[in-house]
Design a protein around this motif. Structure first.
Motif, PDB file in Angstrom:
ATOM      1  N   ALA A  56      47.076  60.665  37.243  1.00  0.00           N
ATOM      2  CA  ALA A  56      45.833  60.253  37.893  1.00  0.00           C
ATOM      3  C   ALA A  56      44.806  59.781  36.868  1.00  0.00           C
ATOM      4  CB  ALA A  56      45.267  61.409  38.723  1.00  0.00           C
ATOM      5  N   ARG A  57      44.727  60.470  35.732  1.00  0.00           N
ATOM      6  CA  ARG A  57      43.753  60.078  34.699  1.00  0.00           C
ATOM      7  C   ARG A  57      44.155  58.771  34.021  1.00  0.00           C
ATOM      8  NH1 ARG A  57      38.772  62.046  34.796  1.00  0.00           N
ATOM      9  NH2 ARG A  57      38.595  61.766  32.546  1.00  0.00           N
ATOM     10  N   VAL A  58      45.455  58.546  33.820  1.00  0.00           N
ATOM     11  CA  VAL A  58      45.910  57.268  33.271  1.00  0.00           C
ATOM     12  C   VAL A  58      45.555  56.137  34.228  1.00  0.00           C
ATOM     13  CG1 VAL A  58      47.954  55.902  32.701  1.00  0.00           C
ATOM     14  CG2 VAL A  58      47.730  58.233  31.819  1.00  0.00           C
ATOM     15  N   LEU A  59      45.785  56.361  35.525  1.00  0.00           N
ATOM     16  CA  LEU A  59      45.444  55.344  36.525  1.00  0.00           C
ATOM     17  C   LEU A  59      43.938  55.097  36.547  1.00  0.00           C
ATOM     18  CD1 LEU A  59      46.644  53.534  38.753  1.00  0.00           C
ATOM     19  CD2 LEU A  59      46.179  55.397  40.375  1.00  0.00           C
ATOM     20  N   LEU A  60      43.141  56.136  36.348  1.00  0.00           N
ATOM     21  CA  LEU A  60      41.685  55.967  36.266  1.00  0.00           C
ATOM     22  C   LEU A  60      41.314  55.057  35.098  1.00  0.00           C
ATOM     23  CD1 LEU A  60      38.891  56.993  37.415  1.00  0.00           C
ATOM     24  CD2 LEU A  60      38.935  58.665  35.555  1.00  0.00           C
ATOM     25  N   GLY A  61      41.971  55.274  33.946  1.00  0.00           N
ATOM     26  CA  GLY A  61      41.701  54.427  32.786  1.00  0.00           C
ATOM     27  C   GLY A  61      42.086  52.983  33.020  1.00  0.00           C
ATOM     28  N   LEU A  62      43.232  52.763  33.672  1.00  0.00           N
ATOM     29  CA  LEU A  62      43.674  51.402  33.971  1.00  0.00           C
ATOM     30  C   LEU A  62      42.701  50.720  34.932  1.00  0.00           C
ATOM     31  CD1 LEU A  62      47.519  51.996  34.461  1.00  0.00           C
ATOM     32  CD2 LEU A  62      46.344  51.140  32.421  1.00  0.00           C
ATOM     33  N   GLY A  63      42.223  51.460  35.927  1.00  0.00           N
ATOM     34  CA  GLY A  63      41.307  50.878  36.902  1.00  0.00           C
ATOM     35  C   GLY A  63      39.941  50.569  36.337  1.00  0.00           C
ATOM     36  N   GLU A  64      39.442  51.429  35.449  1.00  0.00           N
ATOM     37  CA  GLU A  64      38.107  51.210  34.893  1.00  0.00           C
ATOM     38  C   GLU A  64      38.091  50.173  33.782  1.00  0.00           C
ATOM     39  OE1 GLU A  64      35.833  54.600  33.853  1.00  0.00           O
ATOM     40  OE2 GLU A  64      35.848  55.448  35.875  1.00  0.00           O
ATOM     41  N   ALA A  65      39.247  49.870  33.199  1.00  0.00           N
ATOM     42  CA  ALA A  65      39.305  48.966  32.044  1.00  0.00           C
ATOM     43  C   ALA A  65      38.659  47.605  32.282  1.00  0.00           C
ATOM     44  CB  ALA A  65      40.764  48.796  31.593  1.00  0.00           C
ATOM     45  N   PRO A  66      38.828  46.958  33.440  1.00  0.00           N
ATOM     46  CA  PRO A  66      38.252  45.618  33.592  1.00  0.00           C
ATOM     47  C   PRO A  66      36.738  45.587  33.776  1.00  0.00           C
ATOM     48  CG  PRO A  66      40.070  45.981  35.147  1.00  0.00           C
ATOM     49  CD  PRO A  66      39.703  47.305  34.579  1.00  0.00           C
ATOM     50  N   HIS A  67      36.101  46.740  34.038  1.00  0.00           N
ATOM     51  CA  HIS A  67      34.718  46.686  34.520  1.00  0.00           C
ATOM     52  C   HIS A  67      33.744  46.034  33.537  1.00  0.00           C
ATOM     53  CE1 HIS A  67      31.153  47.606  36.783  1.00  0.00           C
ATOM     54  NE2 HIS A  67      30.625  48.128  35.689  1.00  0.00           N
ATOM     55  N   PHE A  68      33.668  46.546  32.312  1.00  0.00           N
ATOM     56  CA  PHE A  68      32.652  46.026  31.393  1.00  0.00           C
ATOM     57  C   PHE A  68      32.962  44.618  30.889  1.00  0.00           C
ATOM     58  CE2 PHE A  68      31.433  50.431  31.592  1.00  0.00           C
ATOM     59  CZ  PHE A  68      30.045  50.343  31.628  1.00  0.00           C
ATOM     60  N   PRO A  69      34.235  44.260  30.604  1.00  0.00           N
ATOM     61  CA  PRO A  69      34.504  42.847  30.326  1.00  0.00           C
ATOM     62  C   PRO A  69      34.153  41.930  31.504  1.00  0.00           C
ATOM     63  CG  PRO A  69      36.312  44.201  29.545  1.00  0.00           C
ATOM     64  CD  PRO A  69      35.420  45.102  30.330  1.00  0.00           C
ATOM     65  N   THR A  70      34.336  42.426  32.727  1.00  0.00           N
ATOM     66  CA  THR A  70      33.928  41.640  33.894  1.00  0.00           C
ATOM     67  C   THR A  70      32.426  41.429  33.899  1.00  0.00           C
ATOM     68  OG1 THR A  70      35.762  42.516  35.210  1.00  0.00           O
ATOM     69  CG2 THR A  70      33.936  41.544  36.417  1.00  0.00           C
ATOM     70  N   CYS A  71      31.673  42.478  33.580  1.00  0.00           N
ATOM     71  CA  CYS A  71      30.210  42.345  33.514  1.00  0.00           C
ATOM     72  C   CYS A  71      29.801  41.303  32.480  1.00  0.00           C
ATOM     73  CB  CYS A  71      29.583  43.693  33.173  1.00  0.00           C
ATOM     74  SG  CYS A  71      29.735  44.942  34.469  1.00  0.00           S
ATOM     75  N   ALA A  72      30.497  41.292  31.334  1.00  0.00           N
ATOM     76  CA  ALA A  72      30.188  40.296  30.299  1.00  0.00           C
ATOM     77  C   ALA A  72      30.434  38.884  30.818  1.00  0.00           C
ATOM     78  CB  ALA A  72      31.024  40.563  29.050  1.00  0.00           C
ATOM     79  N   ARG A  73      31.517  38.702  31.561  1.00  0.00           N
ATOM     80  CA  ARG A  73      31.817  37.382  32.123  1.00  0.00           C
ATOM     81  C   ARG A  73      30.781  36.991  33.184  1.00  0.00           C
ATOM     82  NH1 ARG A  73      36.029  33.378  32.291  1.00  0.00           N
ATOM     83  NH2 ARG A  73      34.981  31.707  33.445  1.00  0.00           N
ATOM     84  N   VAL A  74      30.370  37.950  34.010  1.00  0.00           N
ATOM     85  CA  VAL A  74      29.356  37.664  35.027  1.00  0.00           C
ATOM     86  C   VAL A  74      28.037  37.261  34.363  1.00  0.00           C
ATOM     87  CG1 VAL A  74      27.948  38.671  36.872  1.00  0.00           C
ATOM     88  CG2 VAL A  74      30.401  39.143  36.776  1.00  0.00           C
ATOM     89  N   ALA A  75      27.664  37.942  33.276  1.00  0.00           N
ATOM     90  CA  ALA A  75      26.434  37.591  32.568  1.00  0.00           C
ATOM     91  C   ALA A  75      26.493  36.158  32.045  1.00  0.00           C
ATOM     92  CB  ALA A  75      26.179  38.567  31.416  1.00  0.00           C
TER      93      ALA A  75
END
Length: 416
Positions: free
Chosen positions: A93-112
């Motif tokens: 479950a924790r590995v899956l949490l890491g995989l799911g959260e990984a795109p968030h901040f790079p996505t924010c950089a792209r949105v900016a």
């Protein structure tokens, strides 16, 4: 921006669920302290190594889909965390949490980069980046209250359900620029400073060639230092206050939140500072490079003072200033992703930078724990963090010298 901040705050609250429920989980599942350490680090390693493919996917399929998918996956991982029956199920479950959260901040950089002019991107980055410190500051009181009401298992399920609802809202309302009927003037405003010859979607060649430039490695090394020191405080501040400063648990809960409030202010100020320097004539690259390196050097100084001083109030003050400076460096680093590489590789280079940062983030709790165990004190662990911050600042200044050119544009120049 509201969506990015909301998802970012939830991102950091969800990371903290395991820490908040630590004693209850160990008692319920029969997990010892060493196994809990593996559980805590499982997320960080999965998160770090998922950065590299995540960035390329964001640049290929767009922020809307990746923001929604990432939020959905990590929310499902939270739900699974509430129904696990064994240690290894929890690891999954924790590995899956890491995989799911990984795109968030790079996505924010792209949105900016996609939705803000080049002179606004620093402030925009500071705003969405403050979610990490804000989420850390509010996580303990929110999660503790939910856990007392419904128990630790339902705490995980409730937070997962909140994330799934937010994912549905974001997918319904958020749009990429290509999905909106913008005027030519609006598109010119958003793409000012970008190379017109760059393709919209990233290719494998675009992605892998980023590693051929010193600028990429400078960003990786600099962010390693930032996140290493940040995770010393994120993972060990309560333990430091209790073991080194002999604070009570109740006092630690109050005092331990103060530095992260300073982090919120530092993140927003760092973003504003980047845009201020750019408006004053500093090049977009240097407007990010100078605050990043300077804040890391100052972080080293204040971290060393916090380690050596016998005065508790001075130590807390220095740690608070360190968090303020670390979030300035974090905002400046993420803002660098929007100007250091061609537009179609913004998330890719941001994820490479974040990979370097979270290798440091994964190492910091473990290295700190070994040093404290060997020495019986947090002083050498904090001084180690200060040295790493200085080295990272120097590498950032030396290696980052110019933006990475677009592949097509570079070919045209070579041909001419």
């Amino acid at each position: 921006m509201v969506f990015l901040i909301a998802a970012g705050v939830l991102n950091y609250i969800d990371r903290a669920t395991l820490s908040v429920a630590n004693p209850l989980i160990r008692a319920d599942l029969g997990i010892d302290v060493a196994q809990m350490g593996l559980l805590l680090s499982a997320f960080l390693w999965a998160y770090a190594f998922a950065q590299l493919p995540a960035g390329a996917l964001i640049d290929r399929v767009g922020p809307r889909l990746m923001l929604t998918c990432g939020l959905t996956v990590w929310s499902l991982a939270q739900v699974l965390g509430g129904i696990v029956l064994s240690f290894w199920q929890f690891i999954g479950a924790r590995v899956l949490l890491g995989l799911g959260e990984a795109p968030h901040f790079p996505t924010c950089a792209r949105v900016a980069r996609d939705w803000f002019n080049i002179r606004q991107r620093g402030t925009a980055t500071g705003l969405w980046n403050c979610a990490s410190s804000l989420g850390t500051a509010v996580a303990v009181p929110i999660l503790t209250a939910v856990m007392f009401l419904v128990g630790w298992r339902w705490m995980f399920v409730v937070m997962g359900a909140v994330g799934i609802v937010l994912a549905l809202v974001i997918y319904s309302l958020f749009r990429n620029p290509s999905e909106v009927d913008l005027t030519p003037g609006e598109r010119d405003f958003l793409s000012e400073g970008d190379d017109a010859a760059v393709a919209d979607r990233v290719s494998w060649d675009d992605w892998k060639r980023l590693f051929a430039f010193r600028t990429t490695w400078g960003m990786i090394a600099g962010f390693f230092g930032t996140i290493y020191v940040l995770w010393i405080y994120t993972a060990w501040l309560p333990g430091y206050l209790e073991m080194e400063r002999h604070f009570t648990i109740s006092k630690t809960g109050i005092v331990g939140a103060i530095p992260f409030v300073f982090g919120v202010v530092g993140s927003i100020f760092g973003g504003w500072l980047v845009d201020y320097l750019a408006r004053r004539g500093v090049s977009p690259l240097n407007a990010r490079k100078y605050p990043m390196a300077a804040s890391l050097l100052l972080t080293a100084i204040f971290t060393a003072v916090a380690a050596e001083t016998p005065n508790d109030s001075l130590a807390i003050g220095c740690i608070s200033v360190s968090l303020f400076l670390l979030y300035i460096s974090s905002s400046a680093a993420w803002a660098m992703a929007s100007v250091a590489a061609p537009a179609n590789t913004t998330a890719s280079i941001g994820s490479m930078q974040n990979f370097g940062g979270y290798v440091g983030g994964a190492l910091a709790p473990t290295v700190t724990g070994f040093i404290v165990k060997a020495s019986g004190s947090f002083v050498p662990a904090l001084l180690t963090g200060a040295v790493i911050a200085v080295v990272a600042a120097i590498l950032y200044m030396v290696l980052i010298d110019r933006p990475i050119p677009a592949r097509d544009a570079a070919g045209l120049r070579a041909a001419s």
